[in-house]
Design an enzyme around this catalytic site. Structure first.
Site, short mmCIF file in Angstrom:
data_model
loop_
_atom_site.label_atom_id
_atom_site.label_comp_id
_atom_site.label_asym_id
_atom_site.label_seq_id
_atom_site.Cartn_x
_atom_site.Cartn_y
_atom_site.Cartn_z
N ASN A 215 0.86 -1.19 0.00
CA ASN A 215 0.00 0.00 0.00
C ASN A 215 0.89 1.23 0.00
O ASN A 215 1.45 1.61 1.03
CB ASN A 215 -0.91 -0.01 1.23
CG ASN A 215 -1.83 1.21 1.29
OD1 ASN A 215 -1.76 2.11 0.46
ND2 ASN A 215 -2.69 1.24 2.28
N HIS B 128 -16.42 3.86 8.26
CA HIS B 128 -14.97 3.78 8.38
C HIS B 128 -14.46 5.14 8.82
O HIS B 128 -14.54 6.12 8.07
CB HIS B 128 -14.35 3.39 7.03
CG HIS B 128 -12.85 3.33 7.04
ND1 HIS B 128 -12.15 2.14 7.03
CD2 HIS B 128 -11.92 4.30 7.09
CE1 HIS B 128 -10.86 2.39 7.05
NE2 HIS B 128 -10.69 3.71 7.09
N GLU C 140 -8.05 -4.39 5.83
CA GLU C 140 -7.96 -4.15 4.40
C GLU C 140 -6.90 -5.03 3.76
O GLU C 140 -7.06 -5.50 2.62
CB GLU C 140 -7.67 -2.68 4.14
CG GLU C 140 -8.80 -1.76 4.56
CD GLU C 140 -8.42 -0.30 4.55
OE1 GLU C 140 -8.72 0.39 3.56
OE2 GLU C 140 -7.80 0.15 5.54
N ARG D 198 -2.78 -2.18 -3.32
CA ARG D 198 -3.92 -1.31 -3.13
C ARG D 198 -3.87 -0.20 -4.18
O ARG D 198 -2.88 0.49 -4.33
CB ARG D 198 -3.91 -0.66 -1.74
CG ARG D 198 -5.12 0.23 -1.52
CD ARG D 198 -4.92 1.22 -0.40
NE ARG D 198 -6.10 2.06 -0.22
CZ ARG D 198 -6.10 3.22 0.42
NH1 ARG D 198 -4.98 3.68 0.95
NH2 ARG D 198 -7.19 3.92 0.52
N HIS E 235 -12.49 3.53 0.11
CA HIS E 235 -12.39 2.62 1.26
C HIS E 235 -13.11 1.30 0.97
O HIS E 235 -13.60 0.63 1.87
CB HIS E 235 -12.98 3.24 2.53
CG HIS E 235 -12.20 4.39 3.08
ND1 HIS E 235 -12.80 5.53 3.58
CD2 HIS E 235 -10.87 4.60 3.21
CE1 HIS E 235 -11.88 6.38 3.99
NE2 HIS E 235 -10.70 5.83 3.77
N ARG F 275 -9.13 16.71 5.74
CA ARG F 275 -9.99 16.99 4.59
C ARG F 275 -11.32 17.56 5.05
O ARG F 275 -11.88 17.13 6.07
CB ARG F 275 -10.22 15.72 3.77
CG ARG F 275 -9.04 15.34 2.90
CD ARG F 275 -9.25 13.99 2.24
NE ARG F 275 -8.51 12.94 2.94
CZ ARG F 275 -8.61 11.65 2.66
NH1 ARG F 275 -9.44 11.23 1.73
NH2 ARG F 275 -7.88 10.77 3.33
N GLY G 286 -13.20 4.70 14.59
CA GLY G 286 -14.41 3.90 14.78
C GLY G 286 -14.21 2.74 15.72
O GLY G 286 -15.10 2.38 16.50
#
Length: 398
Positions: free
Chosen positions: A7, A206, A384, A89, A178, A239, A331
Site C-alpha cells: 500500500n 470507516h 484491508e 492497493r 475505502h 480533509r 471507529g
C-alpha cells in the site's frame, strides 16, 4: 497462499505478508516520512517475533523503501516469508474496474488514465507497482481497487446534478472509496449477525484520518459518502468533506487563492485540523477538549454532528437496516465518537449499551447495542490487507 500486500501512499509505504487460508499476518511493516529529511522504517516478522527499524537516507523515498523490503523478504532468517503473489492497493479505478485486475501494460495504462481523478493517490500507487515489478518479476501481481466495491451504485446514486455530458465525456460522477474496508466489515457483519451476505443490510462507517460511510443493501453497496475524489463526505482528519462549492469560487475570486492553494487547503489543512487549529489526531483532540480547549471541542462537535447526519441520510437509501458498523482507527477505538453518533441516531431504533461501548474495540469484534435493540450497533476492526490478499488470491485462482 502467502500474498505480499503493498500500500503506497504519498509519503508512506505499508506492507503485509498475509497467509490467506488462516488470515494471519506473517510479516508487516511501515516506511514513513518518505521523501523527507528523516525517512524511517519498522519491519516485523510476526511469526518469528523479530523486528528491525531504522532510517533511510535523507530524501530517499518509495524506490529505496521497496529495495529494502525486497532485501528483508530475501534474508535467510525470513525464509518463512516466501510469497507467491503480490497484491497492490489502488485507490481509483474509475469505471474501468469492477473488481481486482492482473497487472499488465493494459491495466497500468487504465490506472494511469484515472490519475487525474485521484492525484494524491494513484501516482504513488503506480510508482509502487512499477518498482515491485522490477523486484518480483516471476510473481503474479494484482491491483485491488478502493472504488470497485462501489461499482454497484445505481445512476441515481452516482450521478451529480450537473450537465450529463460531463459524465459521458469525462467520467465525472461519484465513485466512493475505502472499498476494501467496507467489503471486509460487510462480510464480517453478515457472519456475526448470522445472516447470508445477500440478505445483510447495514451501514458501514470507516473512521480514520480518512472517513467514509456506505449503505449496504443485500450485501451490495448502494450509496456512500465519498464521491469523485476522497474529499467529499464526512469531516476527516485534514480533509473538509462536504462544503458549498461556492466557497471554492470565493477563495479564488475574492481572496486571490490559487487552485493549488485551495486544493492544499481543502485536502491538507481542513477537517479536524482546520477547525481545531491544533491537530488531526482524535486522541490529542479528546485530551485537549478535556483540558478545556474550545476549538478542540468545536472540531469534535462538528465531526460528530456531520457523522450522524450522513448516516441518517444513508438510511433513506435503504429499505431495511439490520445494523450499523463502526470500523477504522477512530471507529474501533474512540468510544466517545460512537456514543455521540448513536445518541443522535436513536430514532433509527438503536439502543446503545454504554458498558459494552466503553469496552469495545481493542482488536475484537463486539456488539455495542442492547439485546433488545431493533437495529444493532457493532464494532468490527477492519482488515484491508486481508481483503486485498484474498481478492488477489481469488483473482489468480480464477
Amino acid at each position: 497462499m502467502n500474498v505480499l500486500v503493498i500500500n503506497c501512499g504519498s509519503s508512506s509505504l505499508k506492507f503485509s505478508v498475509v497467509e490467506t487460508e488462516s488470515g494471519k499476518d506473517l510479516a508487516k511493516g511501515l516506511f514513513d516520512r518518505l521523501g523527507s529529511k528523516t525517512p524511517g522504517y519498522k519491519l516485523k516478522n510476526v511469526e518469528r517475533s523479530t523486528e528491525a527499524e531504522g532510517s533511510l537516507g535523507e530524501g530517499e523515498a518509495h524506490e529505496q523503501a521497496l529495495d529494502l523490503l525486497a532485501r528483508f523478504l530475501n534474508q535467510p532468517e525470513n525464509d518463512n516469508l516466501v510469497v507467491t503473489a503480490v497484491g497492490h492497493r489502488m485507490v481509483h479505478g474509475g469505471e474501468k474496474f469492477t473488481g481486482a485486475a492482473l497487472i499488465n501494460d493494459e491495466t497500468l495504462a487504465a490506472v494511469e488514465s484515472c490519475s487525474a481523478l485521484a492525484p494524491l493517490h494513484n501516482p504513488s500507487n503506480l510508482l509502487g507497482v512499477r518498482k515491485s515489478l522490477e523486484h518480483f518479476t516471476d510473481l503474479p501481481q494484482v491491483a485491488v481497487f478502493d472504488t470497485a466495491f462501489h461499482q454497484t451504485l445505481s445512476k441515481e446514486a452516482y450521478l451529480y446534478p450537473i450537465p450529463l455530458e460531463l459524465y459521458r465525456e469525462h467520467g465525472i460522477r461519484r465513485y466512493g472509496f475505502h472499498g476494501s474496508s467496507h467489503k471486509y466489515v460487510t462480510s464480517e457483519a453478515a457472519r456475526i449477525l448470522g445472516k447470508p451476505l445477500a440478505e445483510t443490510n447495514i451501514i458501514t462507517i470507516h473512521l480514520g484520518n480518512g472517513c467514509s460511510a456506505a449503505a449496504i443493501e443485500n450485501g451490495r453497496s448502494v450509496d456512500t459518502t465519498m464521491g469523485l475524489t476522497p474529499l467529499e463526505g464526512l469531516v476527516m482528519g485534514t480533509r473538509s468533506g462536504d462544503l458549498d462549492p461556492g466557497i471554492i469560487f470565493h477563495l479564488y475570486r475574492s481572496l486571490g487563492m490559487s487552485m493549488e492553494e485551495i486544493d492544499a487547503t481543502l485536502n491538507k489543512k481542513s477537517g479536524l485540523l482546520g477547525l481545531s487549529e491544533l491537530s488531526n489526531d482524535m486522541r490529542e483532540l479528546r485530551q485537549a477538549a478535556a483540558d478545556g480547549n474550545e476549538n478542540a471541542k468545536l472540531a469534535l462537535a462538528v465531526f460528530e454532528r456531520r457523522l450522524a447526519k450522513s448516516v441518517a441520510s444513508l438510511r433513506a437509501s435503504m429499505s431495511k437496516l439490520d445494523a450499523i458498523v463502526f470500523t477504522g482507527g477512530i471507529g474501533e477505538n474512540d468510544a466517545v465518537t460512537r456514543s455521540a453518533a448513536l445518541r443522535q441516531l436513536a430514532f433509527l431504533g438503536i439502543e446503545m449499551d454504554a458498558d459494552a461501548n466503553q469496552s469495545a474495540g481493542r482488536g475484537k469484534n463486539g456488539f455495542i447495542s442492547t439485546e433488545s435493540s431493533k437495529v444493532k450497533a457493532i464494532v468490527i476492526p477492519t482488515n484491508e490487507e486481508l481483503m486485498i490478499a484474498r481478492e488477489t488470491a481469488q483473482h489468480i485462482a480464477d
